[in-house]
Enzyme design. Structure first.
Site, PDB file in Angstrom:
ATOM      1  N   THR A 292      -8.345  -4.211   4.048  1.00 33.75           N
ATOM      2  CA  THR A 292      -7.457  -3.897   5.160  1.00 33.75           C
ATOM      3  C   THR A 292      -6.408  -4.995   5.321  1.00 33.75           C
ATOM      4  OG1 THR A 292      -7.378  -3.141   7.448  1.00 33.75           O
ATOM      5  CG2 THR A 292      -9.066  -4.758   6.952  1.00 33.75           C
ATOM      6  N   LYS A 296      -3.846  -5.398   1.488  1.00 29.44           N
ATOM      7  CA  LYS A 296      -3.796  -4.174   0.688  1.00 29.44           C
ATOM      8  C   LYS A 296      -2.882  -4.289  -0.539  1.00 29.44           C
ATOM      9  CE  LYS A 296      -5.072  -0.814   4.210  1.00 29.44           C
ATOM     10  NZ  LYS A 296      -4.778   0.502   4.768  1.00 29.44           N
ATOM     11  N   ASP A 332      -6.777   6.382   1.492  1.00 29.98           N
ATOM     12  CA  ASP A 332      -5.960   6.873   2.606  1.00 29.98           C
ATOM     13  C   ASP A 332      -5.233   8.158   2.203  1.00 29.98           C
ATOM     14  OD1 ASP A 332      -6.551   4.956   4.481  1.00 29.98           O
ATOM     15  OD2 ASP A 332      -4.889   3.635   3.917  1.00 29.98           O
ATOM     16  N   GLY A 363       7.144   2.936   7.396  1.00 30.02           N
ATOM     17  CA  GLY A 363       6.434   1.664   7.194  1.00 30.02           C
ATOM     18  C   GLY A 363       5.338   1.822   6.153  1.00 30.02           C
ATOM     19  N   ALA A 365       2.166   2.478   6.431  1.00 33.92           N
ATOM     20  CA  ALA A 365       1.246   3.609   6.598  1.00 33.92           C
ATOM     21  C   ALA A 365       1.885   4.921   6.144  1.00 33.92           C
ATOM     22  CB  ALA A 365       0.813   3.713   8.055  1.00 33.92           C
ATOM     23  N   ASN A 384      13.277   7.830  10.249  1.00 37.02           N
ATOM     24  CA  ASN A 384      12.855   6.499  10.698  1.00 37.02           C
ATOM     25  C   ASN A 384      13.924   5.912  11.600  1.00 37.02           C
ATOM     26  OD1 ASN A 384      10.859   4.427  10.573  1.00 37.02           O
ATOM     27  ND2 ASN A 384      12.310   3.187   9.418  1.00 37.02           N
ATOM     28  N   ARG A 385      13.482   5.040  12.525  1.00 33.45           N
ATOM     29  CA  ARG A 385      14.424   4.357  13.415  1.00 33.45           C
ATOM     30  C   ARG A 385      15.444   3.580  12.577  1.00 33.45           C
ATOM     31  NH1 ARG A 385      11.710  -0.064  17.197  1.00 33.45           N
ATOM     32  NH2 ARG A 385      11.270  -0.912  15.144  1.00 33.45           N
TER      33      ARG A 385
HETATM   34  P1  ATR Z   1       2.570   0.189   9.290  1.00 29.92           P
HETATM   35  O1  ATR Z   1       2.070  -0.474   8.067  1.00 29.92           O
HETATM   36  O2  ATR Z   1       1.535   0.366  10.357  1.00 29.92           O
HETATM   37  O3  ATR Z   1       3.288   1.456   9.000  1.00 29.92           O
HETATM   38  P2  ATR Z   1       5.090  -1.190   9.559  1.00 29.92           P
HETATM   39  O4  ATR Z   1       5.241  -1.275   8.077  1.00 29.92           O
HETATM   40  O5  ATR Z   1       5.476  -2.360  10.378  1.00 29.92           O
HETATM   41  O6  ATR Z   1       3.600  -0.848   9.963  1.00 29.92           O
HETATM   42  O7  ATR Z   1       5.923   0.101  10.055  1.00 29.92           O
HETATM   43  C1  ATR Z   1       6.012   0.455  11.379  1.00 29.92           C
HETATM   44  C2  ATR Z   1       6.733   1.788  11.495  1.00 29.92           C
HETATM   45  O8  ATR Z   1       6.786   2.111  12.876  1.00 29.92           O
HETATM   46  C3  ATR Z   1       8.160   1.715  11.000  1.00 29.92           C
HETATM   47  O9  ATR Z   1       8.543   2.982  10.538  1.00 29.92           O
HETATM   48  C4  ATR Z   1       8.894   1.352  12.295  1.00 29.92           C
HETATM   49  O10 ATR Z   1      10.258   1.687  12.302  1.00 29.92           O
HETATM   50  P3  ATR Z   1      11.387   0.632  11.764  1.00 29.92           P
HETATM   51  O11 ATR Z   1      11.310   0.704  10.275  1.00 29.92           O
HETATM   52  O12 ATR Z   1      12.632   1.111  12.338  1.00 29.92           O
HETATM   53  O13 ATR Z   1      10.955  -0.715  12.297  1.00 29.92           O
HETATM   54  C5  ATR Z   1       8.149   2.222  13.259  1.00 29.92           C
HETATM   55  N1  ATR Z   1       8.304   1.788  14.650  1.00 29.92           N
HETATM   56  C6  ATR Z   1       7.716   0.742  15.240  1.00 29.92           C
HETATM   57  N2  ATR Z   1       8.095   0.674  16.537  1.00 29.92           N
HETATM   58  C7  ATR Z   1       8.937   1.706  16.756  1.00 29.92           C
HETATM   59  C8  ATR Z   1       9.654   2.187  17.893  1.00 29.92           C
HETATM   60  N3  ATR Z   1       9.555   1.578  19.067  1.00 29.92           N
HETATM   61  N4  ATR Z   1      10.404   3.298  17.742  1.00 29.92           N
HETATM   62  C9  ATR Z   1      10.480   3.921  16.569  1.00 29.92           C
HETATM   63  N5  ATR Z   1       9.839   3.517  15.447  1.00 29.92           N
HETATM   64  C10 ATR Z   1       9.081   2.424  15.547  1.00 29.92           C
END
Ligand code: ATR
Length: 505
Positions: A292, A296, A332, A363, A365, A384-385
């Site tokens: 984890t 990973k 996964d 991200g 996941a 994505n944002r």
């Molecule tokens: P994980 O491995 O859990 O996916 P990560 O790689 O940090 O973690 O990715 C987080 C995801 O959640 C990303 O798609 C992130 O969007 P950004 O690429 O724009 O950062 C998204 N995310 C996190 N907070 C967010 C928010 N408040 N609104 C929209 N998307 C969000």
């Protein structure tokens, strides 16, 4: 043997704590340094409080009065401590007395030793360090064993996986009776694995006042980790991460190992260095590992072989050993797919193939989710944002989109909404939005569900996110993140069981 460490401030509270746990423990260690007052007579009779009516030594008790400099709570003068030990031991009710290494060098414990000898109390000769392992532990064990009849004990707080490895090596290479235990998160596996490492006994605690806690209570030690059944042939499995103590995986895998009749145990190992972990895995002959955050990706170079799921996703969550060595896979992917494919086969004649899905998030996941969908022939749009991340992830995964299309857009923008409505057979939420403690948030608040969408949120805490409950209210079929967790863990469990059979054959 499993001993419960007792650190309450009165003898009666300690006796109560011990009696509550008699079912799970073989003995107790009375940490008299935590008592608010220490009347010698009452102290000497303490073992009789544990099983009234039974003979004096019904439950073996270790008497310990630990000094502050060794991490204990005793601040009085040394002469007083040694007199207390001598008089309490002299009464003949304690099975063991703990004496520190430096006392034998100076000879200051001679009277205590004489009292112990006369009353048939065994001496545990101990070394303590709260600051790492404190040098070569193997040599230390040999030095501690110098006096005949004494049981050497090392209690240290490892500060890294490498130091845990040193502890494990010292224990495995030692001969004769020994107690080698690590405290804190890094030391945790050594407490559980004590019988596998050839130790005489280990410690657990409940409501401990110790500076660094044992971290596991007697009941969990027996019911979850099956401590009494562990031996030197037990197969050791692990979940690795940093931090790791919150992991739900031991609670998932240990009962399944028990149900499958395996002589195996599954422990959390805090890992700050993947290379040290693989040295430890070699030492402990570990056949299977769950991986984890944050390892990973970093485990991949250490593996003999990886399958396509790992290459595509760029992350490995499961390692199993076969004849060739360690092999990495990513459960996964199929863990995510299983509940979705079940629903899809009931809804659509062709199952998932040819459907259109939106994946929210780009991200780490999201990669397993996107890869799983395109592998099954689902046309995917990633929103994505941060648009550049959505583009990057689709570009990287496009070689795997053999029978599917893969597009991207920006979350929340009109063109993004447009893509969403064109890819609405399935909507999967992979961001941290809505996850505890951010439970009021919704990643697509502007989107109005029609009721035909199959909606999946991979967040499992809370079990039903705001996004999912809004979808359900509009009549959508929903899949909770807990199903993905269960799915990937079940696949892991099967892989672990196969590796066990291979190990035993
Ligand atoms: P994980 O491995 O859990 O996916 P990560 O790689 O940090 O973690 O990715 C987080 C995801 O959640 C990303 O798609 C992130 O969007 P950004 O690429 O724009 O950062 C998204 N995310 C996190 N907070 C967010 C928010 N408040 N609104 C929209 N998307 C969000």
């Amino acid at each position: 043997m499993l001993f419960q460490s007792l650190t309450a401030s009165t003898l009666s509270a300690n006796a109560l704590l011990a009696r509550e746990n008699l079912l799970w423990i073989d003995g107790v260690e009375l940490r008299a340094d935590f008592l608010s007052a220490v009347p010698t007579d009452a102290l000497a009779r303490f073992p009789q409080l544990l099983q009234p009516g039974k003979n004096d030594r019904g439950v073996p008790v270790i008497l310990t009065i630990r000094r502050r400099r060794d991490g204990g709570n005793f601040e009085g003068d040394e002469g007083k401590r040694l007199r207390l030990l001598r008089d309490a031991v002299g009464a003949g009710n304690f099975s063991f007395v703990d004496l520190e290494e430096d006392l034998s060098a100076s000879g200051s414990d001679e009277e205590v030793r004489r009292a112990a000898y006369k009353s048939g109390t065994r001496v545990i000769r101990s070394f303590h360090s709260f600051d790492g392992t404190g040098g070569d532990l193997g040599e230390r064990l040999v030095r501690l064993s110098a006096l005949p009849g004494e049981i050497p004990r090392i209690s240290v707080v490892p500060h890294s996986t490498r130091e845990l490895l040193q502890l494990v090596r010292a224990s495995l290479r030692a001969r004769g009776q020994r107690i080698v235990v690590g405290m804190g998160d890094y030391g945790f596996p050594s407490r559980i694995l004590s019988p596998v490492l050839g130790n005489t006994l280990s410690f657990c605690s409940q409501n401990s006042a110790e500076r660094v806690e044992a971290g596991v209570d007697p009941r969990t030690m027996q019911e979850l980790y099956r401590y009494s059944t562990l031996n030197q042939s037990t197969a050791i499995y692990a979940v690795i991460g940093n931090p790791i103590m919150h992991s739900r995986s031991p609670a998932y895998h240990n009962p399944r190992f028990a149900a499958a009749g395996m002589n195996a145990v599954y422990v959390p190992i805090r890992v700050d260095s993947v290379s040290s972990f693989f040295d430890l895995a070699g030492e402990l002959d570990i056949p299977g590992v769950s991986v984890t955050i944050p390892h990973k990706e970093s485990v991949i170079p250490f593996l003999k072989e990886i399958d396509e799921s790992v290459t595509a996703v760029g992350a490995c969550n499961t390692i199993v050993r076969d004849e060739e060595g360690y092999r990495g896979t990513n459960t996964d992917v199929d863990g995510f797919l299983t509940p979705l494919a079940n629903r899809a086969s009931k809804r659509w004649a062709g199952g998932l193939a040819g459907r259109a899905a939106t994946v929210i998030g780009a991200g780490g996941a999201s990669r397993a989710v996107i890869y799983a969908l395109i592998r099954e022939g689902v046309n995917v749009c990633v929103l994505n944002r941060t648009e550049s991340r959505a583009r990057a992830v689709t570009e990287e995964l496009s070689p795997y989109a053999r029978n599917a299309s893969l597009t991207w857009g920006k979350l929340g923008q009109p063109e993004g909404n447009c893509l969403l409505s064109g890819h609405s057979d399935i909507i999967v939420q992979t961001t941290s939005v809505g996850m505890f403690p951010d439970t009021d948030s919704d990643p697509i608040p502007e989107y109005r569900f029609h009721g035909h969408e199959l909606v999946y949120d991979i967040v499992y805490n809370p079990p039903v996110t705001r996004f999912l409950s809004r979808a359900a209210d509009c009549g959508c079929e929903v899949i909770q993140g807990g199903e993905m967790f269960e799915g990937q863990a079940l696949l892991q469990s099967h892989l672990f069981q196969n590796a066990y059979r291979l190990r035993s054959s």
